[in-house]
Design an enzyme around this catalytic site. Sequence first.
Site, short mmCIF file in Angstrom:
data_model
loop_
_atom_site.label_atom_id
_atom_site.label_comp_id
_atom_site.label_asym_id
_atom_site.label_seq_id
_atom_site.Cartn_x
_atom_site.Cartn_y
_atom_site.Cartn_z
N GLU A 187 29.30 30.23 52.31
CA GLU A 187 30.52 30.69 51.66
C GLU A 187 31.76 30.19 52.36
O GLU A 187 32.74 29.78 51.71
CB GLU A 187 30.53 32.22 51.57
CG GLU A 187 29.46 32.81 50.68
CD GLU A 187 29.69 32.58 49.19
OE1 GLU A 187 30.75 32.05 48.81
OE2 GLU A 187 28.80 32.94 48.40
N ARG A 191 34.34 27.63 50.41
CA ARG A 191 35.65 28.21 50.08
C ARG A 191 36.72 27.77 51.08
O ARG A 191 37.79 27.30 50.67
CB ARG A 191 35.57 29.73 50.06
CG ARG A 191 34.55 30.28 49.06
CD ARG A 191 34.78 31.75 48.79
NE ARG A 191 33.58 32.40 48.29
CZ ARG A 191 33.55 33.54 47.61
NH1 ARG A 191 34.68 34.15 47.33
NH2 ARG A 191 32.41 34.07 47.20
N GLU A 454 30.89 29.49 35.78
CA GLU A 454 29.92 28.43 35.47
C GLU A 454 29.90 28.00 34.01
O GLU A 454 29.73 26.82 33.70
CB GLU A 454 28.51 28.87 35.90
CG GLU A 454 28.32 28.97 37.40
CD GLU A 454 28.91 30.24 38.00
OE1 GLU A 454 29.15 30.28 39.22
OE2 GLU A 454 29.12 31.22 37.23
#
Length: 557
Positions: A187, A191, A454
């Site tokens: 993550e 990010r 998505e």
Amino acid sequence: MLVRFFFSRLDCPFSTSFSLNTMLTEKFILLLVFSGFITLCFGAIFFLPDSSKLLSGVFFRSSSVEAETRTGTVSDTTTREKKKNKLPLFVGKSKREGNLKCTNPLEHMMQFSWDNYKRYAWGSNELRPVSKQGHSSNLFGSLKGATIVDALDTLYIMEMYDEFEAATEWVEMNLDFNMNAEISVFEVNIRFVGGLLSAYYLSGKEVFRRKAVELGEKLLPAFKTPTGIPWALLNLKSGIGRNWPWASGGSSILAEYGTLHLEFMHLSELSGRPVFAEKVMNIRKVLNRLDKPQGLYPNYLNPNSGQWGQHHVSVGGLGDSFYEYLLKAWLMSDKTDEEGKKLYYDALQAIEKNLIRKSSGGLTYIAEWKGGLLEHKMGHLTCFAGGMIALGADGGPDDKTGHQMELAAEIARTCHESYARTSMKLGPEAFRFDGGVEAIATRQNEKYFILRPEVIETYMYMWRFTHDPKYRQWGWEAVQALEKYCRVEGGYSGVRDVYANTPNHDDVQQSFYLAETLKYLYLLFSDDDHLPFEHWVFNTEAHPLPVIKKQNVEIRH
């Protein structure tokens, strides 16, 4: 070409557009004053079938991306005003010019999300928009500012330069990696490292390059395992790593250790240190030595033994972005990484043979594989695959290109159906194809929507490659649903049950909503030369990274 009248033909939820008919009437009367001949000429211009194209030059404004930005060259911040991107503007002036008639709703949504984050949660990782306070999950430990870093490139792309400067100042003054914090390597990489790299390549600001490399170096201890397969969790201060306690046999996760390649290749480019590239190329070496059941990659791999854990295969959660990064590694290398290309197309062939099925109602879906048995479930996360397959269709064997585009379109349709079959017209976390149901969530813990990107991502790719207007129409449906059910007084919130008639908000504005969902929607309604695919590759958090040109590429085996 940008469909410039697209939004003006739809219901704009943000303000009232002026009447085009009124303008045409005034012009018609004015022309009559001069002569019947001029009246006839201009009347013909206004009422020909292509009149919208002619009028677009009068009532709409857009500016081009300069060549160096299109090709991925770091832009000089002093000339950024010359590098404005083409905008999907509405009739009327842009929000930077005041006196709005009807603003671009994606800019409006981004502004609303950002302003509320800044007002109620500045410096926190995320916003709780209902309770109007900061929020942080255990993914980041005590690391701060996830929304700020994740949103940097979206702010820049949407020309929200004042907000971008405020975010830049926060990064310069407050983004600190020297802390006793256990973080998710995956993550934080997608990010934070991805966000910093993208902000650097778009703006040219040195602070982002420096912070990205510094954080990359902090992540290197995660690779200190017998195989070099990194740990999932890492303490930034001690350098001690471990895996998620719930993972099969203490394994690392395919989608986590397999989603470092793009960022780490760029870290080597920017730092001049090959160690980053060497770490991710070693992951391939380990995988190449292993037998793949039916050509598939199980989601679990033990970093100590180098052996597969439980034979669970998914193109959704736990597996998804590994496949995405095989393809994008090849594209980002200026198509010189032939190993990455082969690994991707071989994996796609195995996925199509073993996982892709068609329902009795004609919907194509990607099931999950557990020890040779199929679970006929498809996750929202899996819906990125439509865009991935479309992106890679042109690079596959000649006789497969058309087939892969058809497959991508079928997956996009299935994912749209998962939205259309809910009360809120927002997709559930997972949907099933068994027990007489199709594209519907049957379990309560799969009915939630957390602002995921998505499905929108696949719409964007499909629009770019086909220009079929249904993808913009579907995107607009999502915009309307987000406004109706997810917008609250303090920002945007996920909902707990998309089949309910009224929303039960989860009170989290995810950082990826600003980084991915709004960016992909914005690009869906933008011109194709706005971050063109031949020059930019998006990481799995939608952070655009430039293609590394051939003369700079050195693939290490």
